[in-house]
Structures are given as C-alpha cells and as structure tokens.
Write a protein that holds these residues in place. Structure first.
Motif, short mmCIF file in Angstrom:
data_model
loop_
_atom_site.label_atom_id
_atom_site.label_comp_id
_atom_site.label_asym_id
_atom_site.label_seq_id
_atom_site.Cartn_x
_atom_site.Cartn_y
_atom_site.Cartn_z
N ALA A 61 0.84 -1.20 0.00
CA ALA A 61 0.00 0.00 0.00
C ALA A 61 0.88 1.26 0.00
N ALA A 62 0.29 2.36 -0.40
CA ALA A 62 1.02 3.63 -0.45
C ALA A 62 1.44 4.08 0.94
N LYS A 66 7.52 5.90 0.00
CA LYS A 66 6.95 7.10 -0.64
C LYS A 66 7.75 7.54 -1.86
N VAL A 100 4.14 9.42 13.97
CA VAL A 100 3.73 8.02 13.82
C VAL A 100 3.86 7.34 15.17
N ILE A 109 -1.43 1.16 14.07
CA ILE A 109 -0.56 2.32 13.84
C ILE A 109 -1.43 3.57 13.75
N ASN A 111 -0.98 7.45 12.44
CA ASN A 111 -0.04 8.35 11.76
C ASN A 111 -0.69 9.65 11.34
N LYS A 214 -8.37 6.47 -4.51
CA LYS A 214 -8.29 5.82 -3.19
C LYS A 214 -9.22 6.50 -2.20
N THR A 244 -6.62 5.16 5.89
CA THR A 244 -6.73 5.04 7.36
C THR A 244 -8.05 5.66 7.85
N GLY A 297 -6.45 -2.20 3.97
CA GLY A 297 -6.98 -1.84 5.29
C GLY A 297 -7.14 -3.04 6.20
N GLY A 298 -6.17 -3.20 7.10
CA GLY A 298 -6.27 -4.25 8.11
C GLY A 298 -5.99 -5.66 7.62
N LEU A 299 -5.48 -5.81 6.42
CA LEU A 299 -5.19 -7.15 5.91
C LEU A 299 -3.85 -7.62 6.48
N VAL A 318 -1.02 -4.47 1.53
CA VAL A 318 -0.73 -4.48 2.97
C VAL A 318 0.20 -3.32 3.32
#
Ligand SMILES: Cc1cc2nc3c(=O)[nH]c(=O)nc-3n(C[C@H](O)[C@H](O)[C@H](O)COP(=O)(O)O)c2cc1C
Length: 346
Positions: A61-62, A66, A100, A109, A111, A214, A244, A297-299, A318
């Motif tokens: 995931a992004a 970065k 973070v 997490i 952030n 997204k 998030t 998300g949450g995987l 992920v």
C-alpha cells in the motif's frame, strides 16, 4: 521465529520513524546487492487487473515507500506491485514529529505524516531506473498549502511527472492528514477532479494507463453509493479502499484512551480491518462489477487476503501488518493463497 521476529524487540525500541529510516538505510544497501532473489510466482497466483498483469494479487500500500527507493527489494521479497507515494508536486516536509505511533499489542498504527514528500521531480527521476517485472503505481496528492479550489492543478502537476514512469496512478483524496483533502471525495468536487485528470491522461497519450481513486473508510453508505456512481460515470479505471480511519471507536477500551492521548491522525492495522471490510463490501455492492477494486486496510493474513478476494476485490495491499509481522508475511500469504489455488484445481 524468523530474523525479523528476533530483531523486532530491538527495532521497536526506536521510535517508528527512526526505525523506518534505519530499515530504509539497510534496504537501500540490499538493493545494490547483485544476488537479490528473483521470486518465480506460480501461474496460479497470477492476476490480470485493469489491463495489467500481476504475478501475485498481493502488493504494498502507499505510504511505506513514498519515494520508490526500495523497489528491487520489494520485488525480491515477492510483492506483485508497489504503490509509491503519496507524491506531492513540490517537495514538502510533512507534519512536525512525532507523527507516527505504533501499538504492537493491538497491531495498530496511528499516523499524521501529512505527505512528507521529496516532490514529483525527484521521485520521477528515480523511477526512470526502476526494476522490470514489478508493477509500480504512483499515488498522487496535493501540497498542504495549495487551496482546495486549486487541488486539480496540483494533481495534474504531479501526474505530468509521475505517470510516464509508472504502470498506474492513484489519486489520494482520502488521507486524513492534509486539511480539506477528504472534501474532494464529495461528488460535486470529485466530478471536475476526475474529468480534469482524465483530460490530462488523454492529452499525454496515456489513455490505456489505469487511473484509480483511493477512498477513506469513514464514508457513510449513501455517500459511497454517490461516489461510486461518479467514479463509474467519469471513466476512471478502478478504486482502492481503504485509507486510514479517523474513527477512534474501532479501538477497544482501555487502549482507546492511550490512542486518543497521541492526538490527531489516521488509524491502520488490525482495528481497521472490520470497518474497511464493511466499506469495501458496500462499494462492491454499489459497483456491481463495473470497476475493479483494490482491497486495503487491516489485511494481515492469508485468510484476510483470501476473504477480500472472495468478496470481489481484484488485488490486495498491505502496510501495517508488514511492520508488525515483517517481510516473511509476504511469502506466508503467497504460499497460503497458493495452497488454496492447488486445492481448487485438484
Ligand atoms: C505511516 C503511514 C503512512 C501512510 N501514508 C500514506 C500515503 O502517503 N498515501 C496513502 O494513500 N496512504 C497512506 N497510508 C495508508 C495506507 O496506504 C493504507 O491505506 C492504510 O494504512 C490501511 O492499510 P493497513 O491497515 O494495511 O495499514 C499510510 C499508512 C501509514 C500507517
């Protein structure tokens, strides 16, 4: 226990951003190593989504890489795609530190990075030397000081530089850490944004390159329906869900008080799982197969990824689980999916 499991107590003694920087320092050295493995993904894991071929449905995931500095390493670890960014058109430092926070007991997490970015020019120059055989997506955002009304100009500036050096782009309108950004998800703001981006894509002769959007997990079902209709009508290629969450209700007491004490920011990891899944299911129902969806998300396990794909997602991403479980998570998920694929075939 694997090497990461053994090192984790040491790594977690550092604050998350220092640990991240140390890991990236080591990772960059590893990337220069000529003997990085070339994972061969079994054909049963291959996926076609939005016109691209993926060796496995699992991607990054992004937000973790970065600037796209560790692409050879992600490929060697077995990921099928990496979404770099969020990249903003001009460099910016992001929010003040600390920004973070990890809560290992909960796999959570928090952030509020706020798009720390080297800027599109620097990232694009780096991506010109990207490894082959890994799908790379470019996640784009706006600079903090750019007023909402001029957001399109920022996305277009970033797109002009990043799109030519990636396989797909994703418009991030769902980070909670750039004031006003999420307002761009409202249909009346989204329509001109998507139209403006698709015009640019055409102008640049990139009509065949996927353009994704997204979304946040904090949208009400009726908002989701409206957003889906705007997305489908616009002609963009697909959706990513989710970013998030701002919802502190996903965290059980007594941890919630500790999380709240850290201040603003988006939550990710295990506590986001159920909410992200609910939102994805809602989107998938509204989509009725008209556009592909990337699950995020949450995987954090084969079961999670398998569940998201069974729900109808084309791919899975992920982030947080990788921080808590380490890079061996990638192989474990791929192997788990493989076992299922073999069971289905026999
Ligand atoms: C520290 C951190 C930074 C992130 N930065 C970005 C970002 O720059 N752009 C973005 O689209 N998502 C960003 N995300 C969100 C993730 O891409 C992902 O959508 C979210 O964390 C949910 O997935 P997870 O539960 O697997 O972590 C970030 C997440 C974290 C934890």
């Amino acid at each position: 226990m694997d090497l990461y499991g053994a090192l984790r107590p040491l790594i977690f003694r550092f604050d998350p951003e220092t640990a991240h920087n140390l890991a990236f320092w080591a990772g960059e050295r590893l990337c220069a190593w000529p003997w990085l493995p070339e994972p061969q993904h079994p054909v049963a894991l291959h996926r076609s989504a939005f016109g691209l071929d993926f060796p496995t449905p699992l991607g990054l995931a992004a937000g973790l890489d970065k600037g796209g500095t560790l692409l050879p390493l992600w490929k060697a670890l077995g990921l099928g795609h990496v979404e770099i960014g969020t990249v903003t058109p001009r460099p910016q430092p992001g929010n003040p530190k600390p920004r973070v926070f990890r809560f290992p007991q909960a796999g959570l997490i928090l952030n509020r990075m706020g798009f720390n970015s080297e800027g599109a020019e620097v990232v694009a120059a780096r991506l010109r030397h990207r490894p082959r055989g890994l799908v790379v997506g470019g996640n784009l955002g706006k600079n903090k000081e750019t007023p909402e009304a001029q957001a399109l100009d920022d996305y277009r500036s970033a797109y002009r530089l990043i799109a030519p050096v990636v396989d797909y782009t994703a418009l991030n309108v769902s980070s909670p850490n750039t004031p006003g950004l999420r307002n761009l998800q409202a249909p009346e703001a989204l329509k001109p944004l998507l139209a403006g981006m698709l015009d640019l894509r055409k102008e640049m002769g990139l009509e065949c390159q996927p353009l994704l959007l997204k979304l946040a997990p904090d949208l009400a079902p009726e908002d989701l329906d409206a957003i889906v209709e705007v997305a489908v009508a616009s002609g963009i290629t697909g959706l990513i869900a989710t970013n998030t969450t701002l919802d502190r209700g996903v965290v059980a007491e007594p941890l919630r008080d500790r999380v709240e004490a850290k201040g603003a920011g988006g939550l990710s990891g295990v506590p986001l799982k159920a909410k992200a899944q609910e939102v994805r299911r809602c989107i998938l129902r509204a989509l009725r197969g008209r556009l592909p969806l990337v699950a995020c998300g949450g995987l954090g396990s084969t079961e999670d990824v398998r569940g998201a794909l069974a729900d109808g997602a084309a791919l899975a991403q992920v982030y947080s689980a990788l921080i808590f479980q380490g890079p061996s998570l990638i192989r474990r998920i791929d192997q788990g999916l493989m076992t299922e694929a073999i069971e289905v075939q026999t």
